[in-house]
Design an enzyme around this catalytic site. Structure first.
Site, PDB file in Angstrom:
ATOM      1  N   ASP A  18       0.865  -1.231  -0.013  1.00  0.00           N
ATOM      2  CA  ASP A  18       0.002   0.198   0.055  1.00  0.00           C
ATOM      3  C   ASP A  18       1.093   1.106  -0.004  1.00  0.00           C
ATOM      4  O   ASP A  18       2.032   1.421   0.615  1.00  0.00           O
ATOM      5  CB  ASP A  18      -0.980   0.070   1.080  1.00  0.00           C
ATOM      6  N   ARG A  61      -0.245   7.794  -2.641  1.00  0.00           N
ATOM      7  CA  ARG A  61       0.298   8.744  -1.524  1.00  0.00           C
ATOM      8  C   ARG A  61       1.791   8.962  -2.139  1.00  0.00           C
ATOM      9  O   ARG A  61       2.177  10.243  -1.910  1.00  0.00           O
ATOM     10  CB  ARG A  61       0.058   8.147  -0.228  1.00  0.00           C
ATOM     11  N   TRP A  62       2.398   7.862  -2.216  1.00  0.00           N
ATOM     12  CA  TRP A  62       4.076   8.180  -2.974  1.00  0.00           C
ATOM     13  C   TRP A  62       4.020   9.378  -4.110  1.00  0.00           C
ATOM     14  O   TRP A  62       4.823  10.068  -3.944  1.00  0.00           O
ATOM     15  CB  TRP A  62       4.656   6.901  -3.060  1.00  0.00           C
ATOM     16  N   ASN A  66     -10.162  -2.584  -6.942  1.00  0.00           N
ATOM     17  CA  ASN A  66      -9.417  -1.886  -7.717  1.00  0.00           C
ATOM     18  C   ASN A  66      -9.852  -1.432  -9.267  1.00  0.00           C
ATOM     19  O   ASN A  66      -9.690  -0.604  -9.842  1.00  0.00           O
ATOM     20  CB  ASN A  66      -7.935  -2.385  -7.947  1.00  0.00           C
ATOM     21  N   SER A  76      -8.110  -4.877   4.382  1.00  0.00           N
ATOM     22  CA  SER A  76      -8.681  -4.658   3.206  1.00  0.00           C
ATOM     23  C   SER A  76      -8.932  -5.823   2.167  1.00  0.00           C
ATOM     24  O   SER A  76      -8.432  -6.248   1.178  1.00  0.00           O
ATOM     25  CB  SER A  76      -7.555  -3.799   2.179  1.00  0.00           C
TER      26      SER A  76
END
Length: 250
Positions: A27, A31-32, A79, A207
């Site tokens: 995960d 965000r990266w 996804n 998740s």
């Protein structure tokens, strides 16, 4: 590349108490990307490209250390709800990573397994998975498992449908239904349950991943985002696991 891991990296890691099966929720790619947008070219519209670059060193580290099964949560059933562009990018990365990892799998006698509802994947990707799985199926001592279009709830629904069909066809009896029997209908029927589940990115949830299989699994969550996850971080997780007392629910 042969299986190697520097001895100095193995300090404080006991090779006698290694987890047999390690699973990873990779995960933090998006965000990266948000934190490193200046490094991301127009072609690489998300952190998934950089997440893919982190894979080889972690795979090599796990098998060099002696892990027998490494399961990577690559793509969830949820996804598919993301943008078409992102989904297509992910499938393209999967295809290229399979090509890149194939020589390594052959050289080091590692078997590729894939779990999930693979029938919903693009045909070309299905064919690539089948090709490499077939060419590595005799490698029975180490397994690299990719969870693609996988969801724990979906796996259970598919398993129960198959079990019900066998009941209807009288291949099994209702009296024979047990945990052991249900396990035989799961995607992971031929592998041990994970001993350790690593989640990068700091989120405290599973998740929808391996819901049946992680009943007694040790959990390790790190704030490190997946593209920044390095072999030393993997070894930190192994060391943390080795300091725990596993009770199996007792």
């Amino acid at each position: 590349m042969p299986l190697t891991l520097k001895q100095e990296d193995q300090v404080n890691v006991s090779l006698q108490s290694l987890p047999r099966h390690v699973a990873i929720i990779m995960d933090g790619n998006r965000r990266w990307h948000q934190q490193h947008q200046t490094q991301c070219t127009l072609k690489q519209t998300s952190g998934h490209y950089y997440g893919a670059k982190a894979l080889p060193s972690i795979i090599e580290s796990a098998f060099s250390l002696g892990i027998e099964v490494l399961t990577l949560f690559a793509f969830s059933t949820e996804n598919f709800l993301r943008s078409t562009e992102e989904v297509e990018e992910l499938f393209s990365l999967f295809h290229s990573q399979l090509d890149e990892q194939f020589p390594y799998l052959i050289e080091n006698k590692i078997r590729l397994r894939c779990i999930g509802n693979l029938s919903a994947l693009p045909l070309q990707l299905q064919q690539k998975i089948s090709e490499i799985s077939l060419k590595t199926h005799q490698n029975s001592h180490r397994d690299l498992v990719l969870a693609i279009n996988y969801g724990g709830k979906d796996e259970l629904v598919r398993a129960f449908k198959k079990l019900h069909q066998d009941l209807v066809e009288q291949k099994i009896s209702s009296d024979s239904i047990s945990e052991e029997l249900i396990r035989l209908y799961l995607d992971t029927s031929e592998m041990p349950d994970p001993d350790l589940l690593i989640r990068t990115g700091g989120e405290m949830r599973v998740s929808n991943f391996l819901l049946w299989q992680i009943a007694y699994t040790e959990l390790y969550v790190t704030d490190i985002l997946w593209p920044d996850f390095k072999p030393n971080h993997f070894l930190d997780a192994i060391k943390a696991y080795q300091h725990r007392s596993r009770r199996g629910g007792r």
